[in-house]
Design an enzyme around this catalytic site. Structure first.
Site, PDB file in Angstrom:
ATOM      1  N   CYS A 133       6.145  -0.686  -9.518  1.00 61.10           N
ATOM      2  CA  CYS A 133       6.700  -1.442  -8.398  1.00 61.10           C
ATOM      3  C   CYS A 133       8.114  -1.902  -8.734  1.00 61.10           C
ATOM      4  O   CYS A 133       8.468  -2.046  -9.906  1.00 61.10           O
ATOM      5  CB  CYS A 133       5.853  -2.682  -8.108  1.00 61.10           C
ATOM      6  SG  CYS A 133       4.218  -2.320  -7.484  1.00 61.10           S
ATOM      7  N   CYS A 137       0.873  -1.157   0.000  1.00 64.58           N
ATOM      8  CA  CYS A 137       0.000   0.000   0.000  1.00 64.58           C
ATOM      9  C   CYS A 137       0.920   1.220   0.000  1.00 64.58           C
ATOM     10  O   CYS A 137       2.115   1.096   0.283  1.00 64.58           O
ATOM     11  CB  CYS A 137      -0.892  -0.012   1.234  1.00 64.58           C
ATOM     12  SG  CYS A 137      -2.377   0.962   1.008  1.00 64.58           S
ATOM     13  N   CYS A 163      -4.203  -1.089  -2.151  1.00 63.58           N
ATOM     14  CA  CYS A 163      -4.718   0.254  -2.403  1.00 63.58           C
ATOM     15  C   CYS A 163      -4.494   0.593  -3.867  1.00 63.58           C
ATOM     16  O   CYS A 163      -3.545   0.122  -4.488  1.00 63.58           O
ATOM     17  CB  CYS A 163      -4.102   1.292  -1.472  1.00 63.58           C
ATOM     18  SG  CYS A 163      -2.432   1.803  -1.839  1.00 63.58           S
TER      19      CYS A 163
END
Length: 180
Positions: free
Chosen positions: A101, A17, A93
């Site tokens: 990422c 998140c 989220c």
């Protein structure tokens, strides 16, 4: 005779998140308790807060989930050479799902399990706590569905489909289709 390497395997799971102070923290605690030693859960954020949200800790404790050692941390910790290799990475989220990422060693299975941010709720403490209880319930339902999957007997495509289905269960946020 079953292959004990598969049946006794402990899977590493990372919940992501943005702030790593609420949803991902609760998911980490829930899976570590409910995963019955079959999973080792971690959590991290792209822009971690300085501390875990006190409502997240209060709700976890009220449902008898562990809070010791929970801390807000950067996902960079899990990209280091000495970090545990993840088998699964779940974003909880929408902001984290839309970010680029890190590349995770071992090519883990990924899915988006977005739910509304309980930390964004404004109002009286009772309203904030209620939002955390709702988030906790949605996370626990997803984790229960995940931990009951016959992971060892599903091929990668079927497992990916199941993980995405879990992410679309009750309470799911509406994420842009290109991020699902």
């Amino acid at each position: 005779m079953p292959d004990t390497n598969l049946t006794n395997r402990v899977y590493n799971v990372l919940f992501l998140c943005t702030g790593n102070s609420a949803r991902s923290i609760m998911a980490e605690s829930i899976l570590n308790k409910d995963g019955a030693g079959r999973f080792r859960a971690f959590s991290a954020g792209s822009h971690p807060k300085s501390a875990v949200n006190p409502f997240a800790l209060k709700v976890l404790e009220s449902f008898d989930y562990p809070t010791d050692g929970l801390r807000s941390k950067s996902w960079d910790e899990f990209g280091k050479p000495d970090a545990p290799v993840m088998d699964f990475v779940f974003t909880v989220c929408d902001n984290a799902a839309g970010e680029t990422c890190p590349v995770w060693p071992g090519h883990p299975m990924t899915a988006h399990w977005g739910i509304e941010d309980p930390a964004a709720v404004e109002g009286a403490d009772i309203e904030k706590e209620a939002a955390f209880v709702t988030a906790f319930r949605y996370l626990r339902n997803r984790i229960s569905a995940f931990s009951s999957l016959p992971i060892e007997s599903l091929d990668r495509t079927a497992l990916g489909t199941k993980l995405r289905e879990i992410g679309r269960s009750e309470g799911a946020t509406s994420l842009r289709p290109d991020l699902v």
